[in-house]
Design a protein around this motif. Structure first.
Motif, PDB file in Angstrom:
ATOM      1  N   ILE A 155       0.824  -1.202   0.000  1.00 29.53           N
ATOM      2  CA  ILE A 155       0.000   0.000   0.000  1.00 29.53           C
ATOM      3  C   ILE A 155       0.861   1.256   0.000  1.00 29.53           C
ATOM      4  N   SER A 156       2.022   1.208   0.663  1.00 29.94           N
ATOM      5  CA  SER A 156       2.937   2.356   0.650  1.00 29.94           C
ATOM      6  C   SER A 156       3.464   2.616  -0.760  1.00 29.94           C
ATOM      7  N   ILE A 157       3.808   1.556  -1.475  1.00 30.99           N
ATOM      8  CA  ILE A 157       4.272   1.703  -2.861  1.00 30.99           C
ATOM      9  C   ILE A 157       3.161   2.314  -3.722  1.00 30.99           C
ATOM     10  N   MET A 158       1.938   1.819  -3.536  1.00 31.76           N
ATOM     11  CA  MET A 158       0.801   2.355  -4.289  1.00 31.76           C
ATOM     12  C   MET A 158       0.592   3.839  -3.995  1.00 31.76           C
ATOM     13  N   ASN A 159       0.792   4.234  -2.747  1.00 33.35           N
ATOM     14  CA  ASN A 159       0.597   5.638  -2.386  1.00 33.35           C
ATOM     15  C   ASN A 159       1.681   6.539  -2.969  1.00 33.35           C
ATOM     16  N   VAL A 160       2.895   6.024  -3.071  1.00 32.32           N
ATOM     17  CA  VAL A 160       3.964   6.795  -3.716  1.00 32.32           C
ATOM     18  C   VAL A 160       3.622   7.022  -5.188  1.00 32.32           C
ATOM     19  N   VAL A 161       3.128   5.965  -5.854  1.00 34.20           N
ATOM     20  CA  VAL A 161       2.721   6.088  -7.257  1.00 34.20           C
ATOM     21  C   VAL A 161       1.556   7.069  -7.380  1.00 34.20           C
ATOM     22  N   LEU A 162       0.593   6.975  -6.461  1.00 29.71           N
ATOM     23  CA  LEU A 162      -0.552   7.878  -6.469  1.00 29.71           C
ATOM     24  C   LEU A 162      -0.104   9.323  -6.300  1.00 29.71           C
ATOM     25  N   LEU A 163       0.801   9.578  -5.377  1.00 30.49           N
ATOM     26  CA  LEU A 163       1.315  10.932  -5.148  1.00 30.49           C
ATOM     27  C   LEU A 163       1.976  11.474  -6.403  1.00 30.49           C
ATOM     28  N   TYR A 164       2.783  10.652  -7.047  1.00 29.75           N
ATOM     29  CA  TYR A 164       3.457  11.077  -8.279  1.00 29.75           C
ATOM     30  C   TYR A 164       2.448  11.426  -9.366  1.00 29.75           C
ATOM     31  N   ARG A 165       1.442  10.585  -9.532  1.00 28.81           N
ATOM     32  CA  ARG A 165       0.433  10.828 -10.571  1.00 28.81           C
ATOM     33  C   ARG A 165      -0.342  12.105 -10.308  1.00 28.81           C
ATOM     34  N   LEU A 166      -0.691  12.340  -9.037  1.00 32.00           N
ATOM     35  CA  LEU A 166      -1.454  13.542  -8.704  1.00 32.00           C
ATOM     36  C   LEU A 166      -0.638  14.813  -8.940  1.00 32.00           C
ATOM     37  N   ILE A 167       0.613  14.815  -8.507  1.00 35.24           N
ATOM     38  CA  ILE A 167       1.465  15.992  -8.703  1.00 35.24           C
ATOM     39  C   ILE A 167       1.676  16.256 -10.182  1.00 35.24           C
ATOM     40  N   ARG A 168       1.908  15.198 -10.933  1.00 32.05           N
ATOM     41  CA  ARG A 168       2.125  15.368 -12.370  1.00 32.05           C
ATOM     42  C   ARG A 168       0.863  15.879 -13.064  1.00 32.05           C
ATOM     43  N   ALA A 169      -0.308  15.352 -12.685  1.00 36.58           N
ATOM     44  CA  ALA A 169      -1.556  15.721 -13.363  1.00 36.58           C
ATOM     45  C   ALA A 169      -2.071  17.087 -12.944  1.00 36.58           C
ATOM     46  N   ASP A 170      -2.012  17.390 -11.651  1.00 33.29           N
ATOM     47  CA  ASP A 170      -2.682  18.590 -11.150  1.00 33.29           C
ATOM     48  C   ASP A 170      -1.772  19.801 -10.983  1.00 33.29           C
ATOM     49  N   PHE A 171      -0.469  19.597 -10.936  1.00 32.04           N
ATOM     50  CA  PHE A 171       0.414  20.722 -10.666  1.00 32.04           C
ATOM     51  C   PHE A 171       1.462  20.935 -11.755  1.00 32.04           C
ATOM     52  N   ILE A 172       2.159  19.876 -12.162  1.00 32.25           N
ATOM     53  CA  ILE A 172       3.165  20.038 -13.213  1.00 32.25           C
ATOM     54  C   ILE A 172       2.516  20.362 -14.548  1.00 32.25           C
ATOM     55  N   SER A 173       1.475  19.593 -14.927  1.00 31.11           N
ATOM     56  CA  SER A 173       0.827  19.836 -16.230  1.00 31.11           C
ATOM     57  C   SER A 173       0.091  21.164 -16.235  1.00 31.11           C
ATOM     58  N   ASN A 174      -0.522  21.549 -15.109  1.00 32.70           N
ATOM     59  CA  ASN A 174      -1.233  22.823 -15.048  1.00 32.70           C
ATOM     60  C   ASN A 174      -0.268  24.000 -15.178  1.00 32.70           C
ATOM     61  N   THR A 175       0.904  23.905 -14.540  1.00 34.79           N
ATOM     62  CA  THR A 175       1.906  24.940 -14.658  1.00 34.79           C
ATOM     63  C   THR A 175       2.402  25.067 -16.093  1.00 34.79           C
ATOM     64  N   HIS A 176       2.567  23.926 -16.746  1.00 33.81           N
ATOM     65  CA  HIS A 176       3.015  23.924 -18.140  1.00 33.81           C
ATOM     66  C   HIS A 176       1.968  24.544 -19.049  1.00 33.81           C
ATOM     67  N   ASN A 177       0.695  24.203 -18.832  1.00 43.68           N
ATOM     68  CA  ASN A 177      -0.370  24.762 -19.667  1.00 43.68           C
ATOM     69  C   ASN A 177      -0.510  26.261 -19.474  1.00 43.68           C
ATOM     70  N   THR A 178      -0.394  26.720 -18.224  1.00 47.11           N
ATOM     71  CA  THR A 178      -0.497  28.151 -17.955  1.00 47.11           C
ATOM     72  C   THR A 178       0.643  28.922 -18.605  1.00 47.11           C
ATOM     73  N   SER A 179       1.853  28.392 -18.486  1.00 52.91           N
ATOM     74  CA  SER A 179       3.026  29.043 -19.083  1.00 52.91           C
ATOM     75  C   SER A 179       2.899  29.097 -20.589  1.00 52.91           C
ATOM     76  N   ARG A 180       2.403  28.012 -21.171  1.00 55.46           N
ATOM     77  CA  ARG A 180       2.248  27.996 -22.630  1.00 55.46           C
ATOM     78  C   ARG A 180       1.220  28.994 -23.080  1.00 55.46           C
ATOM     79  N   GLY A 181       0.120  29.143 -22.272  1.00 56.81           N
ATOM     80  CA  GLY A 181      -0.913  30.119 -22.616  1.00 56.81           C
ATOM     81  C   GLY A 181      -0.391  31.538 -22.529  1.00 56.81           C
ATOM     82  N   LEU A 182       0.411  31.820 -21.498  1.00 58.91           N
ATOM     83  CA  LEU A 182       0.973  33.170 -21.379  1.00 58.91           C
ATOM     84  C   LEU A 182       1.932  33.465 -22.502  1.00 58.91           C
TER      85      LEU A 182
END
Length: 247
Positions: A220-247
């Protein structure tokens, strides 16, 4: 609570969540979620369980703080009933996922549920480690925000409609941050504390219980590490990239 009463609670819980899932078929579903109606019902049912079990676990520790002092042998009707009710939900969800998704899509969920059901079954039948099981259900507090995030995605309410550049809506942004914060508090910290407790009390546990707990926590700890990575990549890294590209 004797074994017969425990089985009645488990069975009643499984049937109740199945009934809720069925009732959701007849309730309005967002237009964008119609093509994934099973997914919408499944997550909505999971949200109901997370809300119930997360609040119930907090109530157990609030009303019975001594439960934290002895996670092995101390239990009460309230805490035992919580573990039994959650066991019923995981049985329902295991069957629901297994019957409606391919193994390639569902193996992570099925593996997670198998480990949880094994550990909870041991607690219910032996009347030991009930407090430890209740601690693990604090994770469901984070699951509330995780499921809300998924429902927003399914309903197409992630991005704002008043801008040409893809930007998260206020509601989605708030849920994303609450999801990330509660993940650290109720997943990372809770599982870390559970691991520390398991190591500190390893000499008091039978070998099979120690192996079961160690295996379950590791997976379950391994699954949570994967979950954390997916969430950060989807909700924060990609959003920052999209905003920068729009600007």
């Amino acid at each position: 609570m004797d074994l017969k009463s425990t089985l009645l609670v488990v069975g009643g819980s499984a049937c109740s969540f199945k009934l809720l899932n069925t009732v959701l078929r007849f309730l309005p579903t967002p237009e964008q979620a119609l093509k994934k109606s099973w997914r919408w019902r499944n997550i909505s049912t999971s949200l109901a369980h997370s809300s119930l079990s997360g609040a119930w676990a907090l109530l157990c520790f609030y009303l019975q703080p001594q439960l934290l002092e002895d996670l092995i042998s101390h239990h009460s009707l309230l805490s035992h009933s919580l573990v039994a009710a959650s066991t019923g939900y995981f049985i329902h969800d295991f069957l629901d996922v297994a019957l409606n998704q391919s193994y390639k899509q569902s193996w992570e969920v099925l593996l997670h549920h198998s480990m949880v059901l094994s550990c909870f079954s041991l607690a219910l039948t032996s009347r030991l480690y009930v407090g430890y099981s209740v601690v693990s259900l604090l994770v469901e507090i984070n699951s509330v925000f995780l499921h809300l995030r998924q429902l927003l995605l399914l309903s197409g309410r992630k991005n704002r409609t008043d801008t040409t550049t893809p930007r998260p809506s206020v509601t989605y942004s708030v849920i994303s941050w609450l999801n990330l914060a509660s993940l650290f508090v109720f997943r990372v910290c809770t599982l870390g504390w559970m691991t520390h407790w398991l190591v500190a009390h390893s000499e008091l546990l039978p070998r099979f219980a120690l192996m079961m707990g160690t295996t379950g926590l590791s997976l379950i700890s391994i699954m949570n590490v994967v979950l954390l990575y997916r969430l950060i990549r989807a909700d924060f890294i990609s959003n920052t990239h999209n905003t920068s590209r729009g600007l």
